[in-house]
Structures are given as C-alpha cells and as structure tokens.
Design an enzyme around this catalytic site. Sequence first.
Site, PDB file in Angstrom:
ATOM      1  N   ASP A 181      64.312  59.081  -4.932  1.00 11.29           N
ATOM      2  CA  ASP A 181      65.717  59.406  -5.184  1.00 11.29           C
ATOM      3  C   ASP A 181      66.647  58.566  -4.319  1.00 11.29           C
ATOM      4  OD1 ASP A 181      67.784  60.645  -6.482  1.00 11.29           O
ATOM      5  OD2 ASP A 181      67.769  62.457  -5.244  1.00 11.29           O
ATOM      6  N   SER A 222      75.733  64.553  -2.698  1.00  5.63           N
ATOM      7  CA  SER A 222      74.550  63.731  -2.928  1.00  5.63           C
ATOM      8  C   SER A 222      74.792  62.280  -2.528  1.00  5.63           C
ATOM      9  CB  SER A 222      74.158  63.761  -4.402  1.00  5.63           C
ATOM     10  OG  SER A 222      73.229  64.766  -4.645  1.00  5.63           O
ATOM     11  N   HIS A 278      69.727  59.802  -8.421  1.00  4.98           N
ATOM     12  CA  HIS A 278      70.256  60.676  -9.472  1.00  4.98           C
ATOM     13  C   HIS A 278      71.771  60.576  -9.596  1.00  4.98           C
ATOM     14  CE1 HIS A 278      70.687  63.699  -6.093  1.00  4.98           C
ATOM     15  NE2 HIS A 278      71.810  63.916  -6.738  1.00  4.98           N
TER      16      HIS A 278
END
Length: 521
Positions: A189, A271, A159
Amino acid sequence: MKLNPLNATLVAAGVLAMGAAGAFSLKPWGQDEAKASTPPAVVAMATPAAAATTPAAATAPIAPVPAQGMVPNYRAIFAQAGPAVVGVTVSGTHKLSQEEQQMQQRLPPGIENDPFFQFFRGLPHMQPRGRGGVPEQPFRGQGSGFIISSDGLILTNAHVVRDAKEVTVKLSDRREFSAKVLGADLATDVAVLRINAKDLPTVRLGNPKQLQVGDPVMAIGSPFGFEQTATQGIVSAKGRSLPEVSTTTGRVSSAVVPFIQTDAAVNPGNSGGPLFDGTGAVVGINAQIYSQSGGYQGLSFAIPIDVALKVKDQIVATGRAQHGRLGVSVQDVTHSLAESFGMPKPDGALISGVARDSAAAKAGLKPGDVITEVNGEPIVRSGALSSTIGMSSPGEKVKLKVWRDRAPIEIEATLGSAEEAKQVAANEEKGNAAGQLGLALRPLSRDERRQIGSEGVLLIENATGAAARAGIERGDVLLAINGKPVTSVEQVRSLMSGKPKSVALLVERDGDQLFVPVNLG
C-alpha cells in the site's frame, strides 16, 4: 462459534471519497448492518544507508526537538515538518464489482427521483441505475502525503491513487501541482508521486526499529479534508499483521507489512500522511484504522518507513516493486500445539499447507514444520514470516531454522516471485471451475476443530464471487459438496473439475449445519 479474527471493519485511514456531491457516509439501502458500517473512505526494508540516499529536510527547527523518550515538543515538530506534508486529491473511474452492481439493483424503485437520494448520488453505492447497468463509477477523493526529496518526490498510499486519472498535490503554502504516479505497490500500500518543483521542504526520516511501545508519536494529514491537522498519541504495538482490506477501487493486501499500531487520531483523509516519532522524524505512513463506525476509535495502523523506502527505491528504479514468495500457508503456534510438537515455547510459524512447485516445496518444507528463524531473525508470530519473506526479493536465498520431529533443522530456500504466483493462480482459475466457486480454504488443525466444536476439516478463510453472492461467509466450515463429504482442497478441486453450473454446499456456521445453493452460471 466460527473463526473470525476481525468482527469490526478494517478500513483505510483513508481517502475521503467524495463522488460527485458529498463526503460523508450514508447507509446504503438494502445493505446489511455489517456492510453498512463500512465508511465512504477508500477501504490498505531499506537499511539506514538506503534511507540516507533521500535528501533530508533543510528547514531549520523552530525550537529544539527533544530526544526520543523525553516529552516531545509537538509545536516544534509541526513547525519544522508541517510544510512538507501535502494534500493529495484524485479523480477517475473504477469498474464496479458484482457486489456493487447488485447493491444498485436492490435500490427501491423510483429512488433515483427522490431529492434526498439525488443529493447523495455521488457517494459509493449511490449511483443511479442506467440502461444495461453501470460498468464504471466515477470517483473523487482526498488523501495525504509527504515530500521526501526537495525535487518533488512524494510518498503516499497506493489506495489513495489507485485507478486515479488525475492526481493533484496541494502544498501547505497553497500551491498546487499535477502529480505523476511513478508507481504503486498494492502489496504494501505504498505509492510514489513526482511533481515538477524545486527547493521544496522535506521531512526527516527516522528508524522505526528504534520505536518502542509507549513512545509518543504524532500524525499530520487532511482528515475529512481539514488540511494540516496534527494529532498525537503513543505506539500501542509493533509488528501487527492485518488482512487485506476493501476499497472503493478494489482490495489492498497487507500481509507483508508489519504495521505500527498507535492511538493517534486518524480518520478518512489521513491516508498517506506521515507518522512522526518524538524527535520529529518520520517513522511510518498512516494507512488503516480499525473501526465499527467508519471513524477513529483508538486503533490506527502505519506502514513502517523502512518498508516504504525499500518499495520506493524499487519503484524509482524500475517502476514497480517485487516481492519474494515462499509458498506456504501458516498459522500461529499455540501452547497446546507447542507441547504436542515438543517445542520449548510457542514461537514460530506453523506450516499448514505448501503450494505445488513453490520455493517451499522445492526446499523440502512440509505441513507440520514450524519456521522459527529466517536468516537468523527470530519468527515469533506467523505474520512475521509473511512480512520478512514478502520484503525479500525473488531469487534471494534464505536460511530457515525449522522445528521438525521434535528437533531443530536448517533448510535453505530460494524464493520465488509473488507476481508469478498470482499469474499461476489466475491461469488455474480460468481453467478450473473451483475458481468460479470463489472459496479460499485451509485445513483446520485438531486443536482448532476442538476449539470451535466442529467435525469439519476445511475452514473458509475468504468467500468471493459466486460463493459470496450465495451467502457463504468467512469462518464457515465446508463439510460437503453435493452431498459428498470433503476433507481436502484436492477433493474440492476434483468435485469441481466437471465445471457444474450449480452446486449445493453443506457448511457449518455457529454450530448449525445448512445447505447453501451456489449458482455458477
């Protein structure tokens, strides 16, 4: 009361969405309270031998790192591994969803001329209305990553780089490189980047299967753009199964990942950064947080590094990752269900539905079966089945131990492909007005119906498209369509086969029944 397992928001750990002029959240005009809690952050197995194929870090430790179970030397871990943690900045455009376009249309008239609005106009949902609408929205964001080979191979989250046209990697020594995205797998992911550089510092890779609840962990990343930030905590749980999450560039599925839950502080911008164990080895990739505020609230989730490495190997070899598919809908086994099935304990994945022409259907699996083992590995919760099958390869044969008719049996199945299943679903949706309705349905068990006090049979697990726009919510129970009671997905398909332009859905919500008109246009 309705079945809604998550009342707060699961968001990415996250890309820090910056748009054109800002990096902090602003409650969008016209958005309800639940949706306004979503932050501007982009809202998501290799064997030890396989892991060993990745070059290990050559950097000598500053101080001895203690064995797992002892008090970690966080200073030594950061000094040794910090140089291999990178910042990832991205820019690009993504197509606005219907919900986002509707959000812009609900902005107060003249708000585009407000100086306060103009300051924040680069944030998600704050783009000005254009003539004929805004089909695409530019974005900029920032995440983290880490180097796993000295010749420039980097792991981060899918993402983080999704829809990105430009990806830049910034090293701890301030050098910057343009990165190539070798591949991104939305199912796990995980994304793999390559930069043109040599003799880079690398992290040391660990084994997440050796982690235990209570073990110390440490995260390094760029929360809110603050580079090389280290936080620490403990492992709170293992094998967590999470639903798919919303991002500013789409949705990211998480069903195949057995997440590591920690209480290490993780925020937007973290992230893709590494999660270290007490010895300084990477055991996970920080990916998501569970939050009602959009920031850290003590619940962080990381992708196990062995899952990421298996995906990495496939991406490096072929440019994409493939995942096996059994083709079943499953749920956990409760005590009452275990007693009714004559099971010794409430373990396993109870099959509530079998997809047509799927691997499960061909193997003879049917609703009511409980899968308790896959290739000798126990399945305690339904999420474990999803991750075990999802990390297997299409065409792979699996041996299933199944509880049926109050006794265990063994069944062998040849897995299908998750990609093929998506294509079939897309084709069915194009030719079926039920796809336009935008409902994901599953039958309620007798125990669940008793639990929520409903006579309905079909639970709405997800609502998108026309249904979502009309106000249908996840957790509603579908009772009837145009006054005709429905008790199966097949009945819904049949009623929608005429491709009506509008339908009236009777749903039950929190004990009340209400009709909801849905315009299918």
